[in-house]
Write a protein that holds these residues in place. Sequence first.
Motif, PDB file in Angstrom:
ATOM      1  N   GLY A   1       0.783  -1.210   0.125  1.00  0.00           N
ATOM      2  CA  GLY A   1       0.107  -0.065  -0.047  1.00  0.00           C
ATOM      3  C   GLY A   1       0.696   1.298   0.158  1.00  0.00           C
ATOM      4  N   CYS A   2       2.165   1.220  -0.220  1.00  0.00           N
ATOM      5  CA  CYS A   2       2.889   2.292  -0.335  1.00  0.00           C
ATOM      6  C   CYS A   2       2.366   3.310  -1.359  1.00  0.00           C
ATOM      7  CB  CYS A   2       4.309   1.889  -0.678  1.00  0.00           C
ATOM      8  SG  CYS A   2       5.547   3.409  -1.054  1.00  0.00           S
ATOM      9  N   ASN A   3       2.355   4.550  -0.912  1.00  0.00           N
ATOM     10  CA  ASN A   3       1.679   5.771  -2.068  1.00  0.00           C
ATOM     11  C   ASN A   3       2.852   6.785  -1.856  1.00  0.00           C
ATOM     12  OD1 ASN A   3       0.916   6.247   0.534  1.00  0.00           O
ATOM     13  ND2 ASN A   3      -1.253   6.553  -0.093  1.00  0.00           N
ATOM     14  N   PHE A   4       3.777   6.715  -1.180  1.00  0.00           N
ATOM     15  CA  PHE A   4       4.554   7.898  -1.311  1.00  0.00           C
ATOM     16  C   PHE A   4       6.256   7.410  -1.147  1.00  0.00           C
ATOM     17  CE2 PHE A   4       7.028  11.227   0.554  1.00  0.00           C
ATOM     18  CZ  PHE A   4       6.047  12.660   0.186  1.00  0.00           C
TER      19      PHE A   4
ATOM     20  N   ALA B   1       8.320   5.299 -11.711  1.00  0.00           N
ATOM     21  CA  ALA B   1       7.182   4.970 -12.677  1.00  0.00           C
ATOM     22  C   ALA B   1       5.921   4.497 -12.237  1.00  0.00           C
ATOM     23  CB  ALA B   1       7.980   3.808 -13.774  1.00  0.00           C
TER      24      ALA B   1
ATOM     25  N   LEU C   1       4.436   4.393  -9.048  1.00  0.00           N
ATOM     26  CA  LEU C   1       3.582   5.270  -8.226  1.00  0.00           C
ATOM     27  C   LEU C   1       2.647   6.371  -9.076  1.00  0.00           C
ATOM     28  CD1 LEU C   1       5.897   5.982  -5.146  1.00  0.00           C
ATOM     29  CD2 LEU C   1       3.857   4.606  -5.165  1.00  0.00           C
ATOM     30  N   PRO C   2       3.137   6.889 -10.061  1.00  0.00           N
ATOM     31  CA  PRO C   2       2.090   7.824 -10.404  1.00  0.00           C
ATOM     32  C   PRO C   2       0.917   7.155 -11.083  1.00  0.00           C
ATOM     33  CG  PRO C   2       4.263   8.227 -11.513  1.00  0.00           C
ATOM     34  CD  PRO C   2       4.398   7.391 -10.342  1.00  0.00           C
ATOM     35  N   LYS C   3       1.178   5.916 -11.346  1.00  0.00           N
ATOM     36  CA  LYS C   3       0.002   5.173 -11.984  1.00  0.00           C
ATOM     37  C   LYS C   3      -1.123   4.893 -11.252  1.00  0.00           C
ATOM     38  CE  LYS C   3       3.020   2.221 -14.988  1.00  0.00           C
ATOM     39  NZ  LYS C   3       3.757   0.857 -15.262  1.00  0.00           N
ATOM     40  N   ILE C   4      -0.576   4.914  -9.759  1.00  0.00           N
ATOM     41  CA  ILE C   4      -1.928   4.637  -8.721  1.00  0.00           C
ATOM     42  C   ILE C   4      -2.266   6.068  -8.076  1.00  0.00           C
ATOM     43  CG2 ILE C   4      -1.386   2.177  -8.509  1.00  0.00           C
ATOM     44  CD1 ILE C   4      -0.085   2.992  -5.792  1.00  0.00           C
ATOM     45  N   GLY C   5      -1.822   7.064  -8.670  1.00  0.00           N
ATOM     46  CA  GLY C   5      -1.780   8.480  -8.183  1.00  0.00           C
ATOM     47  C   GLY C   5      -1.089   8.388  -6.830  1.00  0.00           C
ATOM     48  N   GLY C   6      -0.006   7.818  -6.513  1.00  0.00           N
ATOM     49  CA  GLY C   6       0.868   7.834  -5.616  1.00  0.00           C
ATOM     50  C   GLY C   6       1.876   9.196  -5.929  1.00  0.00           C
ATOM     51  N   LYS C   7       2.808   9.452  -4.967  1.00  0.00           N
ATOM     52  CA  LYS C   7       3.656  10.443  -5.061  1.00  0.00           C
ATOM     53  C   LYS C   7       4.936   9.941  -4.882  1.00  0.00           C
ATOM     54  CE  LYS C   7       0.194  12.907  -5.210  1.00  0.00           C
ATOM     55  NZ  LYS C   7      -0.476  13.820  -4.081  1.00  0.00           N
ATOM     56  N   PHE C   8       5.901  10.310  -6.081  1.00  0.00           N
ATOM     57  CA  PHE C   8       7.343  10.079  -5.738  1.00  0.00           C
ATOM     58  C   PHE C   8       7.951  11.603  -5.883  1.00  0.00           C
ATOM     59  CE2 PHE C   8      11.445  10.212  -8.072  1.00  0.00           C
ATOM     60  CZ  PHE C   8      11.863   9.010  -7.739  1.00  0.00           C
ATOM     61  N   ILE C   9       9.076  11.728  -4.999  1.00  0.00           N
ATOM     62  CA  ILE C   9      10.076  12.731  -5.070  1.00  0.00           C
ATOM     63  C   ILE C   9      11.377  12.427  -4.837  1.00  0.00           C
ATOM     64  CG2 ILE C   9       9.343  13.454  -2.630  1.00  0.00           C
ATOM     65  CD1 ILE C   9       9.613  16.502  -3.599  1.00  0.00           C
TER      66      ILE C   9
ATOM     67  N   TYR D   1       3.234  17.769 -11.024  1.00  0.00           N
ATOM     68  CA  TYR D   1       3.409  16.282 -10.748  1.00  0.00           C
ATOM     69  C   TYR D   1       2.053  15.926 -10.926  1.00  0.00           C
ATOM     70  CZ  TYR D   1       4.634  11.877  -8.808  1.00  0.00           C
ATOM     71  OH  TYR D   1       4.823  10.550  -8.701  1.00  0.00           O
TER      72      TYR D   1
ATOM     73  N   GLY E   1      -2.424   7.584 -14.407  1.00  0.00           N
ATOM     74  CA  GLY E   1      -2.904   7.290 -12.856  1.00  0.00           C
ATOM     75  C   GLY E   1      -3.970   8.117 -12.302  1.00  0.00           C
ATOM     76  N   GLY E   2      -4.787   7.847 -11.475  1.00  0.00           N
ATOM     77  CA  GLY E   2      -5.589   8.748 -11.179  1.00  0.00           C
ATOM     78  C   GLY E   2      -5.517   8.905  -9.433  1.00  0.00           C
TER      79      GLY E   2
END
Lengths: 378, 273
Positions: free
Chosen positions: A22-25, A43, A45-53, B261, B270-271
Amino acid sequence: MGKKVAFLQGNEAAAHGALYAGCNFFAGYPITPSTEVAEVLSAELPKIGGKFIQMEDEIGAMAALLGGALAGSKALTSTSGPGLSLKQELIGYGCIAEIPCVIYNVMRGGPSTGMPTGPSQSDVMCAKWGTHGDHPAICLVPASVQETYEEVIRAFNLSEKYRTPVMVMPDEIVAHMRERIVFPEKGEIEIIDRKSPTVPPEQYKPYDTSFGDVPPLASFGSEYRFHVTGLNKMQDGFPTTKASVVQEEEERQVRKVEGNADDIVKFEEYLLDDAEIVVVAFGSTSRSARYAVNEARKEGIKAGMFRLITYWPFPEKQLLALAKRGVKAFITPEMNLGMTHGLVKGCTEGNAPVLGIFRVDGEPINPGQILDKMKEVK
Amino acid sequence: MAFDYEKYIRPGKLPHIWCPGCGHGIVMKGMIRAMDTLGLEKNNTAIVSGIGCASRLPGYIDCCTLHTAHGRAAAFATGVKMAKPEMTVILVGGDGDGTAIGGNHFIHACRRNIDMTYIIMNNYIYGMTGGQFSPTTPHMHKASTTPYGNPDPSFDIAKLAIGAGATFVARGTAFHANQIDKLIVEAIQHKGFSVVEILDDCPTTYGRRNKFKSVIEMMNRLKEVAVPVKAAEKMSPEQLQGKVLTGVLYKEDKPEYCSEYQKVIERAGGGAR
C-alpha cells in the motif's frame, strides 16, 4: 490460473513489495546500490496516483518521507550506507515522534564512501545505534528476492502496527541478484494500516497511552489537528522537561518494540534439532551457510543454521535457549568485522564458544570457509 | 473592536518563550491576521518549522503543526504538501535555521516552486544557543563566536530566494507591523514558493553585543533602513546606501510543483486513489 511469476532483481522486488503493502509515497536520493527501487517507483507510483519525489539530499528525503507519512501516506525511502548515516538525524525524529515509515537500506562497504557496489553486512549496528539517544529499532534482513518482497511488506505492516520507522537491509548481493519470484494474490498477505483515532477531535492526543503502548495516529489534513515535535513530549504532543513524563515516554517508546519482540522476531531454523554446530547467518551469507551445512551433514558433522530474518530486535532468547540446550559451538559468518559475533557471544552467556568468520574485502563468504571453520570445532 | 488573536492561538499555550523586546511575537500576530484575512481553515493548514526561537511559533498556533529538526522544515513541509496538495502549508523559522543548516532545503524548495509560504524571521543571530553569528550577521558585527568582529560576508535572503527560483519574494520588518500581514496574505495567495523575510531584532544576544542600547533603538534602526520598493525607484544610489528594500520585491508566474506532478500522474495514466 496460476500465480503470477517473474524473474526479478532484489531491489525491483522491494519496490513491488512496497506497492503490495500500500505504499503511496516515496522520497529518496540516488545512491548505488539501491537506486533501482527509486527508478521502479518513479514509474509505478504515479500510475496509482501515488507520489514520488527525488529530494535534494538524503536528509531531505528522510524529512519529506516523515512529512508525507504524517499527512497519511504509507511512505518508503531507499538508500545505502552513506545515505543511512545522513538519514540518522531524522530516523531519530521518526522514532521519538512515532511516525510510521520504511527505510530500505542496501548494505555496501563502509565506513564513509567505502566500496560502492561491493557487498557488505556492516550497517546492522547503524540500524540500531546510528541515531543518538535511546529509541526502538526494527530491522529486517532478507536473504532472497522472494523474501525481500515479503519482508518489505512485513516492514510496512510492522511500521504501521508499532508506529515507528522500520528498516529493511538486504546486502548488495541480495539486492542485485535476480531470482524467480512468485507474487502473492491480492489479499493473500494481510496488510496492516495504522490505528486511527476514534475519539472526537477535541479529545485527540497523538500520544494517548490509554489506548496502549501504540497510540492511534491521525493525519495532517484530516478532522484532527495536533502538534508534532522532536522534543520529548507529553501525551498531547507538546514539549515537556518533566522528569517523570520523559522517563515514562522514553521507556514506552522502546517497550512498544522490545516488549513485542515475539511478534517481530522472525527466523528460520535449518537442521537445528540435533545440531551440535550452529551457524548464525543472515542475508546472502546464509545461502553459503546453508550449502556448508548440507556439505557438513554429508561428512557426518551435525551442523545446522539459525537464520536471522529479523535482525533487530535481536533473537537473544532463542539463541540463549539453543546455547543452553547444548551446542558445541556457534559460528557467525558475516561481511563485517564481528557485529553479529559480539551479539551472539553476549546473548549466549558463555554457554558455548562463538567462532567468527569476518570478511570486509567486498567478496562474499563462500561455503568452504564455513565448512573449514566447522572442522576446527573439537 | 480589537482583533481577536485567540481564535488561532492554542488555548493554554501562552506565554511564549520569546524574550521581552523580541520581534517574533509581532510577526506571529501579523501571521494570524493574515490567516484570518484569508479565512484559512485550521484543519487544512500546516505550520512547519525547524529549530530555534522562531521555530517555536507553530506550537502556539491552533493548526496542524510540525516542529521538525534543525533546518529541515522545508523538506518536511515538501512531504506534507506532496501528500496533501490541498493543504495550505506555511513554514516559519529563523535565519540560521533556514539559510545555514537548512540552506540546501531552502534553495531547492525555491527551485521546485512548490506552493508553500516561508516566513523567515531574520534577526541576524543564533538566538536560542546564545548569540553565535549566522549567515546573515553583518560583516564585522559581534557575536559570541566572533569576539573580534565577524569575518564572514552575509547572505541577502531575498536575493538568495530569487536566485534559487522562488516566484514570490517580499521583505518587511518587525517595526512595520501593519505591513507584515499584507505581505503574508499576498504570499499565501501566490501559487508557488513564496518567501517573506521579516527583518527582526534580538535584543538579548545581538543587540547588546552590537551597541544597541535598547529595543527602541533596534526598532528605530529597522524603521530607518527600510525603504519601500516604490519609494526606492525615485532615490539615487547614494541615497540608497545602507538602506534595505521592503515590500514585494519579486513576483512571477511559473509552473507550480504539485500541479506539475499531477501532470506526471496523468501522463502515467494514474488517477488519485
